[in-house]
Design an enzyme around this catalytic site. Structure first.
Site, PDB file in Angstrom:
ATOM      1  N   TRP A 188     -99.724  -0.682 -59.801  1.00 12.10           N
ATOM      2  CA  TRP A 188    -100.432   0.538 -60.428  1.00 12.10           C
ATOM      3  C   TRP A 188    -101.667   0.888 -59.573  1.00 12.10           C
ATOM      4  O   TRP A 188    -102.106   2.161 -59.371  1.00 12.10           O
ATOM      5  CB  TRP A 188    -101.021   0.217 -62.101  1.00 12.10           C
ATOM      6  CG  TRP A 188    -101.759   1.512 -62.542  1.00 12.10           C
ATOM      7  CD1 TRP A 188    -101.161   2.433 -63.399  1.00 12.10           C
ATOM      8  CD2 TRP A 188    -103.383   1.764 -62.358  1.00 12.10           C
ATOM      9  NE1 TRP A 188    -102.314   3.305 -63.696  1.00 12.10           N
ATOM     10  CE2 TRP A 188    -103.377   2.812 -63.310  1.00 12.10           C
ATOM     11  CE3 TRP A 188    -104.276   1.159 -61.857  1.00 12.10           C
ATOM     12  CZ2 TRP A 188    -104.592   3.349 -63.222  1.00 12.10           C
ATOM     13  CZ3 TRP A 188    -105.483   1.742 -62.049  1.00 12.10           C
ATOM     14  CH2 TRP A 188    -105.670   2.953 -62.730  1.00 12.10           C
ATOM     15  N   HIS A 189    -102.533   0.002 -59.048  1.00  9.36           N
ATOM     16  CA  HIS A 189    -103.747   0.312 -58.299  1.00  9.36           C
ATOM     17  C   HIS A 189    -103.298   0.789 -56.959  1.00  9.36           C
ATOM     18  O   HIS A 189    -104.101   1.786 -56.522  1.00  9.36           O
ATOM     19  CB  HIS A 189    -104.466  -0.872 -58.107  1.00  9.36           C
ATOM     20  CG  HIS A 189    -105.455  -1.409 -59.192  1.00  9.36           C
ATOM     21  ND1 HIS A 189    -104.798  -2.172 -60.284  1.00  9.36           N
ATOM     22  CD2 HIS A 189    -106.395  -1.002 -59.563  1.00  9.36           C
ATOM     23  CE1 HIS A 189    -105.836  -2.140 -61.207  1.00  9.36           C
ATOM     24  NE2 HIS A 189    -106.962  -1.491 -60.783  1.00  9.36           N
ATOM     25  N   GLY A 190    -102.242   0.743 -56.308  1.00  4.22           N
ATOM     26  CA  GLY A 190    -101.896   1.323 -55.317  1.00  4.22           C
ATOM     27  C   GLY A 190    -100.722   0.899 -54.601  1.00  4.22           C
ATOM     28  O   GLY A 190    -100.111  -0.250 -54.810  1.00  4.22           O
ATOM     29  N   PHE A 236    -105.835   6.001 -57.069  1.00 12.59           N
ATOM     30  CA  PHE A 236    -104.915   5.271 -57.627  1.00 12.59           C
ATOM     31  C   PHE A 236    -104.619   6.640 -58.734  1.00 12.59           C
ATOM     32  O   PHE A 236    -103.727   5.935 -59.480  1.00 12.59           O
ATOM     33  CB  PHE A 236    -105.728   4.228 -58.703  1.00 12.59           C
ATOM     34  CG  PHE A 236    -106.365   3.102 -57.572  1.00 12.59           C
ATOM     35  CD1 PHE A 236    -105.662   2.945 -56.397  1.00 12.59           C
ATOM     36  CD2 PHE A 236    -107.493   2.697 -57.961  1.00 12.59           C
ATOM     37  CE1 PHE A 236    -106.282   2.104 -55.540  1.00 12.59           C
ATOM     38  CE2 PHE A 236    -108.189   1.708 -57.152  1.00 12.59           C
ATOM     39  CZ  PHE A 236    -107.682   1.521 -55.933  1.00 12.59           C
TER      40      PHE A 236
END
Lengths: 103, 482
Positions: free
Chosen positions: B318-320, B482
């Site tokens: 999800w963060h990257g 993000f």
């Protein structure tokens, strides 16, 4: 660092810190007066910083020192306030207990 | 438009003034227009994505509520999940997946599309999904007015980097026509100032030194890696919690209370506790909509561990879209699983030496240990690539100890002013955080703004901004990507 070689800036900074202390810990008009004088001093401090050719980084450090001490005094004041309110509340509870015993 | 831009300094006071001046019926439509203007100003070409996601989730949630057919309800939910997550996947992960498959198969030229990542897509996608899932579960009623629902999805303070609000909290508040309240204004302004201080005076200033190591890994030393990583841990906290503080402050001035997103995460004594204090809105989202539906801890120890690992892996992704984030997530998953499996043995060992888990010394050691573990994981998070991350680890544990502190400080361009500035700003930050928590918990105590003292903070922010401008440092919020 130029800061330690310029007594004028050091003196102004010391005065600013003293006024921070007074404005945080004193009450009423005196506290307000110290705060407003201090705000003026912050603006005036630019003049010696320019005069002695402080770099922008070092000028920022001077203001950071001031802010650090203001926050430190505010932090201590908040702790004292918190403890004061807690002990006052404990006192009230104790008094309430005593009066209930009397009844 | 970002919070730390000149445009926002003009935009926000106008919106806040209009909010209080306009009649009750006009307040929320004005907020909706302002929110879309806020987004268009930043990324006009991708406005159709947020509009499409909003429309689809609104139609689906209405069908889910009205129909009696279980199959149709399930189909609507599945369709929303597929469309919303499909858009997210396409824009965020297509190139990553294509590149990874190509390198796995040894292909020379992977299919790479020229895609621009829509700002805040991960945040508003999760917010719409939580809405549809809550309606499906029967936890909330649907919002009949599409435009009002559109405001819930796009409310500008939390649109591009959270907190990921739940419909139960935000929709009710948006419907209320709040009047000007001095207490809200003071508390909101205070949060905004603290947020700007965290972002500009701490995060951006520290980034100057962090970048010297992470963008030149060949020159890094072991001491440099340690200093830069600890600095990055402060930088990312100030960057993200600073954004949240500004968002909370903006909303609070208008009488809207956004959820808390951070709660002194670096004071955690376990990794589990860390995740209940760091990015709280995302952690609770994953818990409610992924961990528990996967079975949570109801299906035995092994399955619970597997679920935890999956959640952290997804959280990393999800963060990257990069392997560094996947590894970061996996590492936290492993930390938490090991922590859970060893808790009994650790407590038994403490009991044998006459200590409990609440003893001061034990708490101190545990906090330090958890902070060290978190810092180590940030190394993957910040590294520009997997190979950079492993080069830095090799430097840290094997090759980098032959260079001393003074030479390291030269490499990092950390002079006396920089060292003093970093130390003072971090200690100031810790004290501000404490004062803010204290003042939020009781009315009438306003030490941070007493007698106009907020001017000192504003003054400091202006000077720090000038330093950043003088060094040509463009400042964006890390979590925007993000």
């Amino acid at each position: 660092m130029i800061l330690f070689k310029t007594p004028l800036v050091l003196c102004m900074l010391a005065l600013i810190l003293a006024l921070h202390f007074l404005s945080v810990f004193m009450r009423g008009l005196m506290s307000k007066a110290c705060a407003y004088v201090n705000i003026a001093l912050h603006i005036l401090l630019i003049l010696p910083l320019l005069r002695y050719e402080f770099s922008i980084e070092e000028a920022t450090l001077v203001y950071m020192i001031s802010l650090f001490f203001y926050t430190l005094f505010a932090y201590v004041a908040s702790k004292l306030e918190k403890n004061g309110k807690l002990s006052a509340r404990d006192g009230d509870i104790k008094k309430l207990g005593e009066s209930e015993d009397a009844v | 438009m970002t919070f730390n831009s000149f445009e926002f300094l003009v935009f926000y006071p106008i919106v806040a003034a209009l909010y209080f001046l306009l009649p009750k019926k006009m307040k929320w439509p004005m907020l909706l227009i302002a929110s879309y203007y806020f987004y268009i100003f930043y990324q006009a070409e991708l406005i159709f994505l947020i509009l499409g996601t909003t429309l689809i989730s609104w139609i689906a949630s209405n069908v889910i509520e009205r129909t009696e057919s279980k199959a149709l309800r399930k189909t609507c939910l599945a369709l929303t999940l597929i469309v919303c997550l499909g858009v997210l996947f396409f824009y965020k992960y297509f190139n990553f997946l294509s590149g990874s498959i190509a390198s796995l198969l040894g292909m020379d030229s992977p299919v790479i599309l020229n895609l621009v990542l829509p700002v805040g897509i991960s945040f508003y996608t999760f917010q719409t999904l939580s809405y549809v899932i809550d309606v499906y579960r029967g936890d909330i009623k649907t919002e009949k007015n599409f435009f009002f629902y559109a405001l819930f999805v796009s409310f500008f303070p939390q649109l591009v980097a959270g907190p990921i609000e739940r419909p139960g909290n935000l929709i009710v508040q948006l419907k209320e026509a709040n009047r000007w309240d001095k207490d809200n204004a003071i508390k909101g302004a205070k949060h905004m100032i603290v947020g700007f201080f965290k972002k500009i005076c701490v995060a951006d200033m520290l980034s100057i030194y962090v970048n010297q190591i992470y963008n030149n890994v060949a020159e890094a030393t072991a001491i440099g890696v340690i200093i830069a990583t600890v600095m990055f841990s402060v930088q990312i906290y100030c960057d993200f919690s600073g954004y949240t503080d500004i968002a909370i402050g903006c909303a609070r001035i208008m009488g809207i209370r956004l959820m808390k997103n951070f709660d002194h995460p670096y004071l955690s004594t376990t990794i589990k506790e860390f995740w209940s204090r760091w990015h709280i809105s995302l952690s609770s989202w994953f818990k409610d909509y992924l961990y528990i539906p996967l079975g949570g801890n109801r299906c035995g120890k092994a399955r619970a561990c597997f679920n935890v690992f999956i959640v952290f892996l997804v959280s990393g992704l999800w963060h990257g879209a990069a392997w560094t984030f996947v590894l970061w997530g996996a590492l936290h998953g492993v930390y938490q699983i090991v922590g859970t499996l060893t808790v009994k043995h650790r407590n038994a060992a403490l009991g044998k030496i006459g200590l409990t888990e609440n003893s001061t010394a034990v708490v101190l050691v545990r906090r330090t240990f958890v902070f060290a573990l978190v810092c180590f994981s940030w190394l993957f998070f910040r590294a520009n690539s997997i190979s950079d991350a492993f080069t830095l680890i090799k430097t840290l544990f094997v090759t980098g100890w032959d260079v001393g502190l003074s030479e390291t400080l030269n490499i990092m361009k950390l002079d006396t002013v920089g060292v003093l500035m970093s130390i003072l700003s971090v200690i100031t930050l810790i004290m501000i955080d404490n004062i803010l928590v204290y003042e939020d918990s009781r009315d009438g105590s306003e030490l941070l703004v007493k007698n106009g003292s907020f001017i000192y903070y504003v003054w400091m922010i202006i000077f720090a901004w000038a330093v950043l401008l003088s060094q040509d440092i463009t400042s964006t919020f890390i979590y925007f990507q993000f």
